[in-house]
Design an enzyme around this catalytic site. Sequence first.
Site, PDB file in Angstrom:
ATOM      1  N   ASP A   1      75.037  89.442  61.246  1.00 43.37           N
ATOM      2  CA  ASP A   1      76.303  90.192  61.924  1.00 43.37           C
ATOM      3  C   ASP A   1      77.455  89.254  60.992  1.00 43.37           C
ATOM      4  O   ASP A   1      77.654  88.023  61.229  1.00 43.37           O
ATOM      5  CB  ASP A   1      76.733  89.952  63.399  1.00 43.37           C
ATOM      6  CG  ASP A   1      76.036  90.651  64.280  1.00 43.37           C
ATOM      7  OD1 ASP A   1      74.955  91.445  63.851  1.00 43.37           O
ATOM      8  OD2 ASP A   1      76.315  90.649  65.487  1.00 43.37           O
TER       9      ASP A   1
ATOM     10  N   LYS B   1      80.579  96.620  62.985  1.00 45.58           N
ATOM     11  CA  LYS B   1      80.803  95.618  64.316  1.00 45.58           C
ATOM     12  C   LYS B   1      82.302  95.643  64.643  1.00 45.58           C
ATOM     13  O   LYS B   1      83.168  95.293  63.465  1.00 45.58           O
ATOM     14  CB  LYS B   1      79.993  94.325  64.415  1.00 45.58           C
ATOM     15  CG  LYS B   1      80.333  93.516  65.779  1.00 45.58           C
ATOM     16  CD  LYS B   1      79.742  92.430  65.621  1.00 45.58           C
ATOM     17  CE  LYS B   1      79.926  91.350  66.798  1.00 45.58           C
ATOM     18  NZ  LYS B   1      79.002  90.024  66.678  1.00 45.58           N
TER      19      LYS B   1
ATOM     20  N   LYS C   1      78.572  98.770  66.500  1.00 45.50           N
ATOM     21  CA  LYS C   1      78.297  97.556  67.545  1.00 45.50           C
ATOM     22  C   LYS C   1      79.808  97.261  68.032  1.00 45.50           C
ATOM     23  O   LYS C   1      80.530  96.949  67.380  1.00 45.50           O
ATOM     24  CB  LYS C   1      77.523  96.345  67.054  1.00 45.50           C
ATOM     25  CG  LYS C   1      77.408  95.033  67.989  1.00 45.50           C
ATOM     26  CD  LYS C   1      76.600  94.087  67.587  1.00 45.50           C
ATOM     27  CE  LYS C   1      76.760  92.966  68.504  1.00 45.50           C
ATOM     28  NZ  LYS C   1      75.932  91.856  68.013  1.00 45.50           N
TER      29      LYS C   1
END
Length: 223
Positions: free
Chosen positions: A93, A157, A186
């Site tokens: 991430d 994300k 996400k």
Amino acid sequence: MLTRSEMSRYIDSTLLRPDATAEEIRRLCEEAARYRFFAVCVNPGRLELAARCLEAEEVKLCTVVGFPLGANATVIKVKEAETAMEAGATELDAVMNIGLFKDGNYRAVEEEVQGLARLVHDRGGILKIIIETGYLNPEEIRTATRVVASGGADFVKTCTGFGPRGVAGDDIIYIRSSAPPSLKIKASGGIKSYQQALGLIELGADRIGTSHARSIISELMEI
């Protein structure tokens, strides 16, 4: 409504506090294995410990890159990513360079994503780019989504959990309206309840990042 096992497969159980102890990391991994969460997400310095804890489990190992500001030079982020994957991470991430994005230098942002995506995909991993929606207006969220998609990331994300706010339902709507079908979402940042997680999934989130995974599942068990 999702069953407990269905909800578990959406969850990246996360512990990114700088003061998290080794015992807390072990407990995080034990809970992830027990509830069959999709992944655990820990800071890079805890990857080797988490990898040992999850060695015999199906839980994926995730870490962060350029966290939490996204302001590192690209070469540093790429080296972070390489080191993380050598330590056992299969999902990364990475925080977008928010300053460059705010400058309107979308090409530089896209090139950074491309460099990370190339490295991660060559090693069979998954790349999620954190755009930190709390710093962006709706049109910027849509633009960031398109830039991330063009760079070849697997996920957008929403938040680090260390920015100005957590995820909002509108963030998912804006991202989904601009994302190609191949780009997943996400949702993360301040997700503390089953109903909140379910609402984000219904809006289009494919994964839930939360430091409250156990309480979400426990709440579901009581419904």
